[in-house]
Design a protein around this motif. Structure first.
Motif, mmCIF file in Angstrom:
data_model
loop_
_atom_site.group_PDB
_atom_site.id
_atom_site.type_symbol
_atom_site.label_atom_id
_atom_site.label_comp_id
_atom_site.label_asym_id
_atom_site.label_seq_id
_atom_site.Cartn_x
_atom_site.Cartn_y
_atom_site.Cartn_z
ATOM 1 N N SER A 21 0.841 -1.185 0.000
ATOM 2 C CA SER A 21 0.000 0.000 0.000
ATOM 3 C C SER A 21 0.877 1.236 0.000
ATOM 4 O O SER A 21 2.017 1.199 0.467
ATOM 5 C CB SER A 21 -0.897 0.004 1.248
ATOM 6 O OG SER A 21 -1.593 1.218 1.353
ATOM 7 N N ASN A 22 0.359 2.335 -0.521
ATOM 8 C CA ASN A 22 1.040 3.614 -0.380
ATOM 9 C C ASN A 22 0.645 4.278 0.924
ATOM 10 O O ASN A 22 1.092 5.360 1.250
ATOM 11 C CB ASN A 22 0.708 4.537 -1.557
ATOM 12 C CG ASN A 22 1.393 4.077 -2.824
ATOM 13 O OD1 ASN A 22 2.447 3.453 -2.772
ATOM 14 N ND2 ASN A 22 0.785 4.355 -3.952
ATOM 15 N N ASP A 23 -0.227 3.643 1.671
ATOM 16 C CA ASP A 23 -0.687 4.134 2.969
ATOM 17 C C ASP A 23 -0.519 3.001 3.975
ATOM 18 O O ASP A 23 0.466 2.295 3.930
ATOM 19 C CB ASP A 23 -2.152 4.584 2.861
ATOM 20 C CG ASP A 23 -2.569 5.514 3.995
ATOM 21 O OD1 ASP A 23 -1.768 5.729 4.926
ATOM 22 O OD2 ASP A 23 -3.697 6.022 3.958
ATOM 23 N N ASN A 24 -1.463 2.767 4.825
ATOM 24 C CA ASN A 24 -1.379 1.710 5.828
ATOM 25 C C ASN A 24 -1.674 0.343 5.219
ATOM 26 O O ASN A 24 -2.493 0.237 4.317
ATOM 27 C CB ASN A 24 -2.377 1.959 6.964
ATOM 28 C CG ASN A 24 -2.038 3.214 7.730
ATOM 29 O OD1 ASN A 24 -0.882 3.536 7.918
ATOM 30 N ND2 ASN A 24 -3.054 3.931 8.158
#
Length: 170
Positions: free
Chosen positions: A66-69
């Motif tokens: 993911s580019n986040d969590n």
């Protein structure tokens, strides 16, 4: 689509079997994704033993990115008891369980070794950690502790209310 007594139906929003048959997506004449009649899914296997069963004869990893969590959530609606773990992560070799990490009724977290039938770590929900391993000894920097707390090397204790000791040896 129909072949013999088996029917595969493709609708606007679904692909389904209309007979009591498995569904398989294949590449190079090999099942890449297999869904059996009890809705267990196999990736790399045509005989899934669990709701999701992933197998490869070589090294096998599951990747989540993911580019986040990103994370793995193990959620059980069961409240564990002394004989039933609510949520569990299990490590096995050749189908034999070697280690388990699980949450029990009181929200305590345990590390369990079923081969030795021991609980070397027990994390209490209130924040305390209980170490129970071969004679209840804890070693820091030593692999075979000889006393309840065995520190190899230099230790530092910072305590505003002092350090209490009985049987101090020099």
């Amino acid at each position: 689509l129909q072949h013999s007594s088996q029917t595969l139906r493709i609708d606007q929003n679904s692909i389904r079997t209309t007979t009591n048959s498995h569904l398989s997506l294949m590449t190079n004449h090999t099942a890449a994704l297999y869904i059996d009649t009890s809705q267990q899914i196999g990736i790399g296997t045509t005989s899934p033993s669990f709701k999701l069963d992933v197998f490869d004869a070589a090294a096998n990893f599951i990747r989540m990115g993911s580019n986040d969590n990103a994370g793995i959530i193990i959620n059980s609606n069961a409240n564990g008891s002394a004989t039933k773990e609510a949520s569990r992560l299990q490590f096995a070799d050749a189908g034999s369980t070697k280690w388990q990490l699980y949450k029990e009724t009181s929200d305590d977290l345990y590390v369990y070794n079923p081969v030795a039938n021991k609980y070397p770590l027990h994390f209490k929900s209130g924040g305390n950690v209980i170490l129970v391993e071969d004679g209840n000894n804890v070693g820091i920097g030593v692999s075979s502790p000889a006393t309840p707390l065995h520190v190899e090397g230099t230790a530092r204790f910072d305590a505003s209310d002092g350090i209490k000791a009985r049987g101090v040896y020099a």
